[in-house]
Design an enzyme around this catalytic site. Structure first.
Site, PDB file in Angstrom:
ATOM      1  N   SER A 180      -3.749  -2.313  -9.235  1.00 54.42           N
ATOM      2  CA  SER A 180      -4.171  -1.120  -8.360  1.00 54.42           C
ATOM      3  C   SER A 180      -3.293  -0.854  -7.001  1.00 54.42           C
ATOM      4  CB  SER A 180      -5.737  -1.448  -8.035  1.00 54.42           C
ATOM      5  OG  SER A 180      -5.911  -0.472  -6.868  1.00 54.42           O
ATOM      6  N   TYR A 194     -11.622  -7.123  -3.735  1.00 51.19           N
ATOM      7  CA  TYR A 194     -10.772  -6.243  -4.891  1.00 51.19           C
ATOM      8  C   TYR A 194      -9.366  -6.171  -4.641  1.00 51.19           C
ATOM      9  CZ  TYR A 194      -9.722  -2.387  -8.013  1.00 51.19           C
ATOM     10  OH  TYR A 194      -9.168  -1.626  -9.086  1.00 51.19           O
TER      11      TYR A 194
END
Ligand code: NAD
Length: 231
Positions: free
Chosen positions: A119, A132
């Site tokens: 990501s 995350y």
């Protein structure tokens, strides 16, 4: 002989598009996900992965492409991240990719490829994303590590780092218009689609990427070069 591709998290927005694209590319695709998927597995649980991989190998015999796409997010500021949520994010996003790769690499041979989903959160810090970003930074380091370890066997390992991708799971954040301002400052001025990610995954899985390994390909409409963080 048919080429076999395994996609984890294949019931979700990006994973489903990747599975569809690899299928259109001519792969026989195994769609793995939690209960309810045609190939059920909890990637966070090494026992579940071992059982799943054993049955899979007995069924298909070999793996040509593994896409470690299954992922979760528990966005919260540090004070609000429970131990359970902290562990889940690392267990699914980072260790899940590790368990699946470890279990399936024995039946991958020269010319095969692993693609991990990272990501832009690994590169650009934003507020209150919990662990995350750390899970995705770990994925990128793991991608480089496994590229040098598996390269001599002819197995390539790369990652795709999506930016803002509009899926069923993220739709609410776009539908209410609250992201319009953010999207307007992206060089390509739009959210990405699952198909944008599937196209680059397809390339990395293909022989056209035969001399590409250990790389993270960012697919973000220019978010990272514009230095845009997500508030
Ligand atoms: P999604 O929530 O729509 O799909 C994720 C899928 O993973 C779901 O089908 C879910 O059931 C599955 N999954 C979750 N935990 C699992 C487990 N323990 N075992 C097996 N399957 C499990 O998410 P998405 O947006 O399609 O994201 C796919 C990947 O792309 C993730 O790794 C995510 O971090 C990454 N990503 C997404 C975006 C975005 O904007 N959507 C941006 C950057 C990166």
């Amino acid at each position: 002989m048919s080429r076999i591709a395994i996609v984890t998290g294949a019931s979700g927005g990006i994973g489903s598009a990747i599975a569809d694209r690899l299928s259109a590319d001519g792969f026989t695709v195994v769609r793995a996900d939690l209960d309810g998927a045609s190939s059920p597995v909890d990637v966070a649980d090494p026992d579940s992965v071992a059982q799943w991989a054993g049955a899979l190998i007995a069924d298909v015999g070999k793996v040509d492409v593994l896409v470690n796409n299954a992922g979760v997010w528990r966005h919260a500021a540090i004070a609000d991240v429970s131990a359970t949520d902290a562990r889940r994010v690392l267990d699914v996003n980072l260790l899940g990719a590790w368990w699946c790769t470890q279990a399936l690499v024995p039946v991958m041979s020269a010319g095969s490829a692993v693609v991990n989903l990272s990501s832009t959160a690994a590169a650009v810090a934003s507020r209150a994303l919990g662990l995350y970003p750390a899970s995705k930074g770990g994925i990128e380091a793991m991608t480089r590590q496994l590229a040098i370890e598996l390269g001599p066997r002819g197995i390539r390992v790369n990652a795709v780092a999506p930016g803002l991708i509009r899926t069923a799971a993220t739709e609410a954040r776009y539908a209410d218009g609250s992201r319009d301002g953010l999207l307007a400052v992206l060089p390509l001025a739009r959210a990405g689609t699952p198909e944008d990610i599937a196209a680059v995954t397809s390339f990395l899985a293909s022989d056209d990427a035969g001399y590409v390994t250990g790389q993270v390909i960012t697919v973000d409409g220019g978010l990272t070069v514009a230095g845009v963080g997500v508030p």
